[in-house]
Motif scaffolding. Structure first.
Motif, PDB file in Angstrom:
ATOM      1  N   ASP A 180       0.839  -1.206   0.000  1.00  0.00           N
ATOM      2  CA  ASP A 180       0.000   0.000   0.000  1.00  0.00           C
ATOM      3  C   ASP A 180       0.878   1.262   0.000  1.00  0.00           C
ATOM      4  OD1 ASP A 180      -1.465   2.008   2.385  1.00  0.00           O
ATOM      5  OD2 ASP A 180      -2.419   1.618   0.431  1.00  0.00           O
ATOM      6  N   LEU A 181       1.978   1.230   0.776  1.00  0.00           N
ATOM      7  CA  LEU A 181       2.887   2.385   0.814  1.00  0.00           C
ATOM      8  C   LEU A 181       3.502   2.625  -0.573  1.00  0.00           C
ATOM      9  CD1 LEU A 181       4.667   4.572   2.096  1.00  0.00           C
ATOM     10  CD2 LEU A 181       6.182   2.756   2.949  1.00  0.00           C
ATOM     11  N   VAL A 182       3.927   1.551  -1.229  1.00  0.00           N
ATOM     12  CA  VAL A 182       4.534   1.697  -2.566  1.00  0.00           C
ATOM     13  C   VAL A 182       3.510   2.300  -3.527  1.00  0.00           C
ATOM     14  CG1 VAL A 182       5.493   0.395  -4.534  1.00  0.00           C
ATOM     15  CG2 VAL A 182       6.205  -0.161  -2.207  1.00  0.00           C
ATOM     16  N   LYS A 183       2.244   1.840  -3.424  1.00  0.00           N
ATOM     17  CA  LYS A 183       1.179   2.372  -4.285  1.00  0.00           C
ATOM     18  C   LYS A 183       0.987   3.873  -4.018  1.00  0.00           C
ATOM     19  CE  LYS A 183      -1.926  -0.951  -5.920  1.00  0.00           C
ATOM     20  NZ  LYS A 183      -2.762  -2.051  -5.478  1.00  0.00           N
ATOM     21  N   ARG A 184       0.941   4.244  -2.758  1.00  0.00           N
ATOM     22  CA  ARG A 184       0.720   5.659  -2.391  1.00  0.00           C
ATOM     23  C   ARG A 184       1.929   6.521  -2.785  1.00  0.00           C
ATOM     24  NH1 ARG A 184       0.811   6.514   2.630  1.00  0.00           N
ATOM     25  NH2 ARG A 184       1.131   4.385   3.406  1.00  0.00           N
ATOM     26  N   TYR A 185       3.141   5.944  -2.724  1.00  0.00           N
ATOM     27  CA  TYR A 185       4.336   6.727  -3.098  1.00  0.00           C
ATOM     28  C   TYR A 185       4.276   7.035  -4.592  1.00  0.00           C
ATOM     29  CZ  TYR A 185       9.247   7.812  -4.066  1.00  0.00           C
ATOM     30  OH  TYR A 185      10.407   8.413  -4.499  1.00  0.00           O
ATOM     31  N   GLY A 186       3.841   6.004  -5.355  1.00  0.00           N
ATOM     32  CA  GLY A 186       3.493   6.260  -6.754  1.00  0.00           C
ATOM     33  C   GLY A 186       4.554   5.970  -7.789  1.00  0.00           C
ATOM     34  N   GLN A 187       5.804   6.464  -7.601  1.00  0.00           N
ATOM     35  CA  GLN A 187       6.750   6.284  -8.733  1.00  0.00           C
ATOM     36  C   GLN A 187       7.753   5.178  -8.437  1.00  0.00           C
ATOM     37  OE1 GLN A 187       6.901   9.051  -6.624  1.00  0.00           O
ATOM     38  NE2 GLN A 187       6.841  10.931  -7.812  1.00  0.00           N
TER      39      GLN A 187
END
Ligand code: FAD
Ligand code: MG
Length: 343
Positions: free
Chosen positions: A299-306
């Motif tokens: 979820d953190l990787v998704k929210r970080y985005g790039q």
């Protein structure tokens, strides 16, 4: 006459070495920030550039280390609770990136974890399991909101006495970004640097192919890889429980601390690899994801985005984020691991 022939010979040699496509990089290994730093730099003046990178990284180490009396981080720690201190812009940049990842990860990454890291002493000659009471005390000092920055004035302060900043989880990443900037400043198009599991590549390889970066098998005694990814112009940063740890009564205590508990993170993961443009942020994210575990880490990787990520769990599953579909090559000689492609 002899001089002209001599110059001709050298230039022929150069053309020869490039014309048969065997463009050779300048390769070096050096030691800094507690780890071996390997470089491969292509293009003219590559030795000069490699030397410039190591000189700069050794300078950054004097600023960012917690293992020597002076330097910026220890100046900041020594002044905890007493107001602002002036710092090198590079140190301020590391603290800015650290706070960004702390905010995104809900404090799973938190460089004010220093007092707890010190109490465990993992990576030193005498690691130990602190008492519950000690950890309870020290955990109360962990709070990234207590890092105050005055970016314009290159100043920072730590709110409370006894707080300690330890940038061991992000400084090598920052050094990787600085190295890449030096490669670019000197006009190189292809270069590679590995700072103990913190890889940064510039561009493609000279033959136009992507760089092939191995992902270490977290349980291999001999540093074998379990897979590889193809990247260009990215940082590939891994944090894991096999890099620094000690065992007591058959239990492994690794160097990545859960700031909530003050104990080494036991999140069901053995390693997390982050692939992103910013090496500093990838370094912080890999540590944060290791603390958060698979679901919250994804979820953190998704929210970080790039960024893309590879999570290797203790039950030997390799979870790949969407952008790695078709890129990750499994190299699992003993068929121990299963690859799971996340949506
Ligand atoms: P990561 O997995 O990226 O993060 C783990 C490290 O970050 C831990 O070692 C700790 O320092 C810190 N940390 C732990 N938990 C958290 C958390 N939840 N949030 C934020 N940070 C956390 N090693 C030596 O043996 N001798 C040296 O002299 C030495 N000097 C160094 C100087 C510098 C400037 C740096 C950056 C590192 C140095 N090191 C040295 C290595 C350092 O001690 C760490 O062990 C190392 O940086 C960990 O790298 P990693 O990629 O495994 O860390
Ligand atoms: Mg890290």
């Amino acid at each position: 006459m002899r001089k002209i022939i001599h110059i001709l010979a050298i230039s022929m040699l150069l053309i020869l070495s490039t014309s048969c496509g065997q463009v050779k990089p300048y390769e070096t290994d050096a030691f800094a920030m507690g780890t071996v730093i390997s470089q491969e730099v292509y293009g003219s003046n590559s030795q000069k550039t490699s030397d410039e990178v190591i000189t700069k990284i050794k300078y950054l180490e004097t600023l960012l280390t917690i293992n020597a009396p002076d330097g910026d981080i220890n100046k900041l720690n020594g002044n905890a609770g007493k107001g602002y201190v002036e710092l090198n812009p590079g140190t301020v940049s590391v603290l800015q990136s650290a706070r960004k990842i702390s905010g995104l990860s809900g404090g799973a990454f938190d460089v004010t974890v220093g007092p707890v890291v010190k109490a465990w002493g993992i990576g030193t000659d005498n690691p130990q399991v602190p008492t519950e009471a000690t950890l309870k005390d020290l955990v109360s000092l962990i709070d990234y909101a207590d890092i105050h920055l005055d970016e314009a004035g290159n100043m920072a302060c730590l709110q409370r006495p006894g707080q300690i900043i330890d940038v061991g989880g992000i400084a090598k990443g920052y050094a990787g970004d600085v190295a890449k900037a030096i490669y670019q400043k000197n006009g190189h198009k292809s270069a590679f640097i590995n700072l103990g599991g913190n890889v940064v590549v510039l561009g493609h390889k000279p033959d136009g192919n992507a760089w092939n970066i191995g992902i270490q098998n977290p349980r291999s005694e001999t540093g074998e890889v379990v897979g590889a990814v193809q990247v260009t112009d990215k940082a590939v940063v891994t944090s894991g429980d096999y890099q620094r740890y000690f065992e007591k009564d058959g239990k492994r205590f690794c160097h990545i601390i859960d700031p909530q508990t003050g104990y080494p993170a036991e999140s069901g993961l053995m390693s997390v690899t982050i692939i992103a443009s910013s090496s500093a942020e990838a370094d912080g994210l890999s540590t944060a994801c290791f603390v958060l575990g698979l679901d919250k880490g994804l979820d953190l990787v998704k929210r970080y985005g790039q960024a893309e990520a590879i999570f290797i769990t203790t039950n030997k599953k390799i979870h790949l984020t969407k952008g790695l579909q078709g890129n990750f090559q499994l190299k699992d000689a003993n068929n121990e691991y299963t690859v799971i492609q996340e949506g």
